[in-house]
Design a protein around this motif. Structure first.
Motif, PDB file in Angstrom:
ATOM      1  N   PHE A  51       0.822  -1.210   0.000  1.00  0.00           N
ATOM      2  CA  PHE A  51       0.000   0.000   0.000  1.00  0.00           C
ATOM      3  C   PHE A  51       0.854   1.256   0.000  1.00  0.00           C
ATOM      4  CE2 PHE A  51      -1.968   3.456   2.418  1.00  0.00           C
ATOM      5  CZ  PHE A  51      -3.111   3.668   1.679  1.00  0.00           C
ATOM      6  N   TYR A  52       1.918   1.277   0.770  1.00  0.00           N
ATOM      7  CA  TYR A  52       2.790   2.454   0.875  1.00  0.00           C
ATOM      8  C   TYR A  52       3.306   2.865  -0.496  1.00  0.00           C
ATOM      9  CZ  TYR A  52       6.864   5.245   2.317  1.00  0.00           C
ATOM     10  OH  TYR A  52       7.783   6.249   2.468  1.00  0.00           O
ATOM     11  N   THR A  53       3.824   1.911  -1.243  1.00  0.00           N
ATOM     12  CA  THR A  53       4.385   2.206  -2.566  1.00  0.00           C
ATOM     13  C   THR A  53       3.308   2.674  -3.532  1.00  0.00           C
ATOM     14  OG1 THR A  53       6.128   0.554  -2.241  1.00  0.00           O
ATOM     15  CG2 THR A  53       5.692   1.259  -4.504  1.00  0.00           C
ATOM     16  N   VAL A  54       2.186   1.964  -3.560  1.00  0.00           N
ATOM     17  CA  VAL A  54       1.088   2.333  -4.462  1.00  0.00           C
ATOM     18  C   VAL A  54       0.594   3.737  -4.132  1.00  0.00           C
ATOM     19  CG1 VAL A  54      -1.264   1.803  -5.178  1.00  0.00           C
ATOM     20  CG2 VAL A  54       0.361  -0.058  -4.819  1.00  0.00           C
ATOM     21  N   PHE A  55       0.442   4.028  -2.853  1.00  0.00           N
ATOM     22  CA  PHE A  55      -0.072   5.333  -2.431  1.00  0.00           C
ATOM     23  C   PHE A  55       0.834   6.466  -2.909  1.00  0.00           C
ATOM     24  CE2 PHE A  55      -0.027   8.830   0.665  1.00  0.00           C
ATOM     25  CZ  PHE A  55      -1.354   9.233   0.597  1.00  0.00           C
ATOM     26  N   TRP A  56       2.123   6.362  -2.671  1.00  0.00           N
ATOM     27  CA  TRP A  56       3.026   7.459  -3.018  1.00  0.00           C
ATOM     28  C   TRP A  56       3.264   7.565  -4.521  1.00  0.00           C
ATOM     29  CZ3 TRP A  56       3.221  11.273  -0.011  1.00  0.00           C
ATOM     30  CH2 TRP A  56       3.167  11.114   1.368  1.00  0.00           C
ATOM     31  N   ILE A  57       3.168   6.448  -5.243  1.00  0.00           N
ATOM     32  CA  ILE A  57       3.229   6.515  -6.710  1.00  0.00           C
ATOM     33  C   ILE A  57       2.043   7.306  -7.245  1.00  0.00           C
ATOM     34  CG2 ILE A  57       2.941   5.145  -8.831  1.00  0.00           C
ATOM     35  CD1 ILE A  57       4.721   3.021  -7.588  1.00  0.00           C
ATOM     36  N   LEU A  58       0.850   7.009  -6.739  1.00  0.00           N
ATOM     37  CA  LEU A  58      -0.348   7.715  -7.199  1.00  0.00           C
ATOM     38  C   LEU A  58      -0.304   9.190  -6.813  1.00  0.00           C
ATOM     39  CD1 LEU A  58      -3.147   5.076  -6.452  1.00  0.00           C
ATOM     40  CD2 LEU A  58      -2.148   5.679  -8.662  1.00  0.00           C
ATOM     41  N   VAL A  59       0.169   9.495  -5.622  1.00  0.00           N
ATOM     42  CA  VAL A  59       0.289  10.894  -5.205  1.00  0.00           C
ATOM     43  C   VAL A  59       1.243  11.642  -6.124  1.00  0.00           C
ATOM     44  CG1 VAL A  59       1.147  12.429  -3.388  1.00  0.00           C
ATOM     45  CG2 VAL A  59      -0.324  10.503  -2.788  1.00  0.00           C
ATOM     46  N   ALA A  60       2.403  11.036  -6.388  1.00  0.00           N
ATOM     47  CA  ALA A  60       3.392  11.674  -7.261  1.00  0.00           C
ATOM     48  C   ALA A  60       2.828  11.884  -8.659  1.00  0.00           C
ATOM     49  CB  ALA A  60       4.657  10.822  -7.329  1.00  0.00           C
TER      50      ALA A  60
END
Length: 297
Positions: A51-60
């Motif tokens: 989740f952490y990786t997916v979340f920050w990829i989408l935010v970026a």
């Protein structure tokens, strides 16, 4: 009662402002590179990352493309006001002002850099390069017909960045995903630019149609979309997770490309918006759907 009316008015103003910003940055067009970013992320991780990786990829991703679109509207405000096709946009109409939109863009880019830092050091180190292309793109129509390619490179930051976010390194798969995204966006943006052919020539602006003419400009757009399919085939050949469904999806995308280019010609530009935007939104969804079936299954 007066207080309630004041709250109601404030809510209506806020809602209208949000609607104006949504139209300003063309939020509905987020799907264009999002599909490439998601497939790249899944291929890099051989499945769904945490989740952490997916979340920050989408935010970026969302911050970068929103900031880039907002900045483009600020830089092109005077040009948009002169062009009858774009004179109804939010800045020429005065619905939003340049200072607030510029501040909004800066905030978005700040969020992008923060999200990159939350992913891994390489994402942070490379993010200024992506930011450079996002900023310089809006100026390129003033001096080069390669503006469509620069836009494509800016969009390609999505799949390349997603890959690096997961793996912390650059590979050939990421390169070809980025190349495919670049060629795809440059191709349909060239088609879209055909409708401004006369305006661009009269105002000293550069584009592939304005430089090479409508006929050859549309031919070049077709070549760019052929290149898109070739690059995506390379992605499939280099990825162990890719099998039949991915290639079925590429077949459907190829058909959609053919339909797209059959809708426009130098003597018939009335379907430019359908060809360049509507069909390519469908291309993005098809690519994502069939890619997901292969990778997730």
């Amino acid at each position: 009662m007066l207080q309630a009316d004041g709250v109601s008015t404030a809510w209506i103003n806020l809602r209208n402002k949000m609607k104006d910003y949504g139209a300003l940055v063309m939020f509905s067009h987020t799907i264009f590179s999002l599909s490439f970013a998601i497939i790249s992320m899944l291929l890099a991780n051989n499945g769904i990352p945490g989740f952490y990786t997916v979340f920050w990829i989408l935010v970026a991703f969302l911050a970068a493309r929103t900031g880039a679109n907002a900045l483009n509207r600020v830089i092109d405000a005077e040009i948009d006001a002169k062009n009858p096709r774009t004179a109804t946009r939010q800045l020429p109409q005065g619905l939003l002002n340049k200072k607030e939109v510029l501040l909004f863009a800066i905030c978005c880019f700040g969020i992008m850099l923060f999200a990159a830092a939350m992913l891994n050091p390489l994402c942070l180190y490379l993010s200024p390069i992506a930011l450079f292309f996002m900023v310089i793109y809006s100026y390129t129509k003033r001096f080069t017909f390669l503006c469509h390619i620069i836009l494509g490179i800016s969009c390609a930051a999505a799949p390349v960045g997603a890959w690096i976010a997961v793996t912390g390194e650059m590979t050939w798969v990421a390169f070809f995903m980025g190349a495919a995204n670049t060629a795809w966006v440059a191709g349909f943006d060239t088609i879209y630019g055909a409708q401004d052919y006369q305006f661009d020539r009269e105002n000293g602006l550069h584009s592939i149609p304005a430089t090479f003419g409508l006929r050859y400009g549309l031919y070049i757009a077709g070549l760019l979309h052929i290149a898109t399919i070739v690059f995506l085939v390379f992605v499939g050949m280099l990825s162990e997770q890719i099998h039949l469904f991915y290639y079925i999806g590429l077949g459907v995308v190829t058909i959609l490309f053919f339909i797209q280019h059959s809708l426009v010609s130098p003597s018939n530009l009335k379907n430019v918006s359908i060809a360049s935007y509507s069909i390519n939104q469908l291309v993005s969804v098809i690519f994502l759907f069939f890619g997901l079936i292969d990778i997730i299954w």
